[in-house]
Design an enzyme around this catalytic site. Structure first.
Site, PDB file in Angstrom:
ATOM      1  N   VAL A  15       0.831  -1.216   0.000  1.00 40.04           N
ATOM      2  CA  VAL A  15       0.000   0.000   0.000  1.00 40.04           C
ATOM      3  C   VAL A  15       0.866   1.266   0.000  1.00 40.04           C
ATOM      4  CG1 VAL A  15      -1.779   1.226   1.311  1.00 40.04           C
ATOM      5  CG2 VAL A  15      -1.809  -1.244   1.226  1.00 40.04           C
ATOM      6  N   VAL A  16       1.906   1.263   0.824  1.00 35.90           N
ATOM      7  CA  VAL A  16       2.753   2.463   0.916  1.00 35.90           C
ATOM      8  C   VAL A  16       3.775   2.489  -0.221  1.00 35.90           C
ATOM      9  CG1 VAL A  16       4.416   3.730   2.349  1.00 35.90           C
ATOM     10  CG2 VAL A  16       2.458   2.584   3.429  1.00 35.90           C
ATOM     11  N   GLY A  17       4.468   1.356  -0.417  1.00 35.29           N
ATOM     12  CA  GLY A  17       5.537   1.316  -1.424  1.00 35.29           C
ATOM     13  C   GLY A  17       5.041   1.684  -2.813  1.00 35.29           C
ATOM     14  N   LYS A 106       7.985   1.464  12.415  1.00 36.54           N
ATOM     15  CA  LYS A 106       7.933   1.887  13.828  1.00 36.54           C
ATOM     16  C   LYS A 106       8.380   0.791  14.784  1.00 36.54           C
ATOM     17  CE  LYS A 106       3.308   0.575  13.427  1.00 36.54           C
ATOM     18  NZ  LYS A 106       2.885   0.752  12.083  1.00 36.54           N
ATOM     19  N   GLY A 135       1.806   8.537  10.342  1.00 33.51           N
ATOM     20  CA  GLY A 135       1.647   8.685   8.893  1.00 33.51           C
ATOM     21  C   GLY A 135       2.161   9.993   8.334  1.00 33.51           C
ATOM     22  N   ILE A 137       1.690  13.015   9.241  1.00 32.86           N
ATOM     23  CA  ILE A 137       1.852  14.182  10.126  1.00 32.86           C
ATOM     24  C   ILE A 137       3.329  14.434  10.408  1.00 32.86           C
ATOM     25  CG2 ILE A 137       1.199  15.234  12.322  1.00 32.86           C
ATOM     26  CD1 ILE A 137      -1.096  13.218  12.491  1.00 32.86           C
ATOM     27  N   LYS A 206       5.224   3.854  18.834  1.00 31.93           N
ATOM     28  CA  LYS A 206       5.304   5.269  18.442  1.00 31.93           C
ATOM     29  C   LYS A 206       5.669   6.134  19.639  1.00 31.93           C
ATOM     30  CE  LYS A 206       1.971   4.423  14.733  1.00 31.93           C
ATOM     31  NZ  LYS A 206       0.549   4.311  14.410  1.00 31.93           N
TER      32      LYS A 206
END
Ligand code: HSE
Length: 429
Positions: A15-17, A106, A135, A137, A206
């Site tokens: 999803v991110v990559g 994380k 994410g 922010i 986190k």
């Protein structure tokens, strides 16, 4: 502008990559202008090579991540595979072979951040990980750079979107935990196994990262006290409403008032509706930072998802590429303050305690005596009785967690106390 491109290896194309790759392509000209050289996707390591990946040249795809990071011509490795291994070995191998690293990991940073920073420093490379916390922010760099001249005293945040969605649903509809979780799962906010989110593991990782950076002190995952939110009930929300509060799963990193120690914790807590974090709805994240000179700051936005997380990754990529072109590195780990990380027992806060008690003369006095014997001062008491039984709600002034634990243990031993229905910390006042 330099024409020879900086080469980027992407580890993971989920999803991110895939969003990182897409933005690298669609924003290529802007990225080149901002960096001062073009960036080229030089390889993409994946587990399933046969999957069709739109916009990615199949010739770049490999299952051999180790060979990719060992190539020697890679400038930046972007690690978005998550988990401890093989990510840890791949990152250290990347440093050994001349690359800087941008990671969104994380769990790895919280567990092994010190060793990874040491490896980056040893090889004169960058390790950036803005995407690891909340994410899109911006938090890591504001804490590490923008607030580097200030003294941060407190970081109070909603850093898990799944649990915020569930708690918000419980608050707004009166639903119980399971009903709200089911809805979060159906809508894709909660994973099939939601343990990491609902038991607070994700938020604890986190918190460890944020506390370490905020206090210039190494804070390990094991240093973070953690309670999940699976025990929060609709009744707790009704109590919160009566107090003018809502309930959030908070990550709280605090410097003790004497400045000599810090604590980091994750647990559900009541916060007043007037606090800015109370209005963070749905799956959004927000982090409230209190510092000596700046005062109170709030960072708000989407804490997960492909595109928002890729935004943070890309920001790091640009910074690392700029450093690379300038032959320099950004700030590494700062742990010089080396403050003691205290245990949960030393945390001082207020408590909201619901007890089921017998409704007869002397019970209130008995209960009040237990609080007094443990040095816990009562702020308010509210009782509602029915048929010889009563529900007693006690809100305390600030007390240490150790004192409160002792109080609750003693209360449980009283014959007149049928049960401790809930204990909730009250924060943000
Ligand atoms: N599962 C996390 C959340 C996102 O719900 O916020 C990744 O850290």
């Amino acid at each position: 502008m330099r024409t020879r491109p900086l080469k980027v290896a992407l580890l993971g194309c989920g999803v991110v990559g895939s969003e990182v790759a897409r933005i690298m392509t669609t924003h290529a000209d802007d990225l080149a202008a901002r960096i001062g050289a073009p960036v080229e996707l030089a390889g993409v390591a994946v587990r399933r090579p046969s999957k069709v990946r739109e916009g990615i040249d199949p010739a770049l795809v490999t299952t051999d991540a180790t060979a990719l990071v060992k190539r020697g011509d890679i400038d930046v490795v972007v690690e978005v595979i998550g988990g401890i291994e093989p990510a840890r070995t791949l990152i250290t191998t990347a440093f050994e072979h001349g690359a800087s690293v941008v990671s969104a990991n994380k769990a790895l940073l919280a567990q092994d951040g010190a060793a990874l920073h040491a490896a980056a420093g040893q090889h004169g490379k960058d390790l950036y990980y803005e995407a690891a916390v909340a994410g899109a922010i911006p938090l890591i760099r504001p804490l590490r750079e923008s607030l580097a001249g200030d003294k941060v005293n407190r970081v109070l945040g909603i850093v898990n979107g799944t649990t915020n969605f569930i708690l918000d649903k419980m608050d707004s509809t009166g639903a119980g935990y399971q009903e709200a979780l089911d809805e979060a799962t159906a809508l894709g906010y909660a994973e099939a196994d939601p343990t990491a989110d609902v038991e607070g593991f994700d938020a604890a990782a986190k918190a460890a990262i944020l506390a370490g950076i905020a206090f210039h002190t190494r804070v390990r995952l094991d240093d973070v006290y953690r309670e999940g939110m699976t025990e929060v009930t609709a009744a707790d929300f009704r109590s919160a409403t009566e107090m003018g509060c809502t309930i959030k799963l908070l990550a709280i990193c605090e410097r003790a008032r004497d400045g000599a120690s810090v604590t980091a914790r994750v647990h559900p807590a009541m916060i007043p509706l007037s606090h800015p974090l109370a209005s963070v709805r749905g799956a959004y994240n927000a982090v409230f930072v209190e510092s000596d000179a700046a005062g109170q700051l709030m960072f708000y936005g989407p804490g997960a998802g492909g595109s928002p997380t890729a935004s943070a990754v890309l920001g790091d990529l640009v910074a690392v590429c700029r450093n690379r072109l300038n032959g320099t590195t950004g700030p590494g780990e700062s742990a010089y303050a080396d403050l003691t990380v205290s245990s949960m027992g030393e945390v001082v806060t207020r408590y909201h305690i619901s007890l089921d008690v017998a409704d007869k003369p002397g019970v209130l006095a008995q209960v009040a005596t237990v609080f007094a014997e443990h040095g816990v001062s009562i702020d308010t008491v509210r009782q509602q009785g029915k048929d010889g039984e009563a529900s007693l709600v006690v809100v305390t002034h600030r007390a240490s967690d150790a004192s409160l634990t002792g109080t609750v243990e003693a209360l449980r031993k009283l014959d007149t106390v049928r049960g401790v229905a809930s204990i909730m910390r009250v924060e943000g006042e």
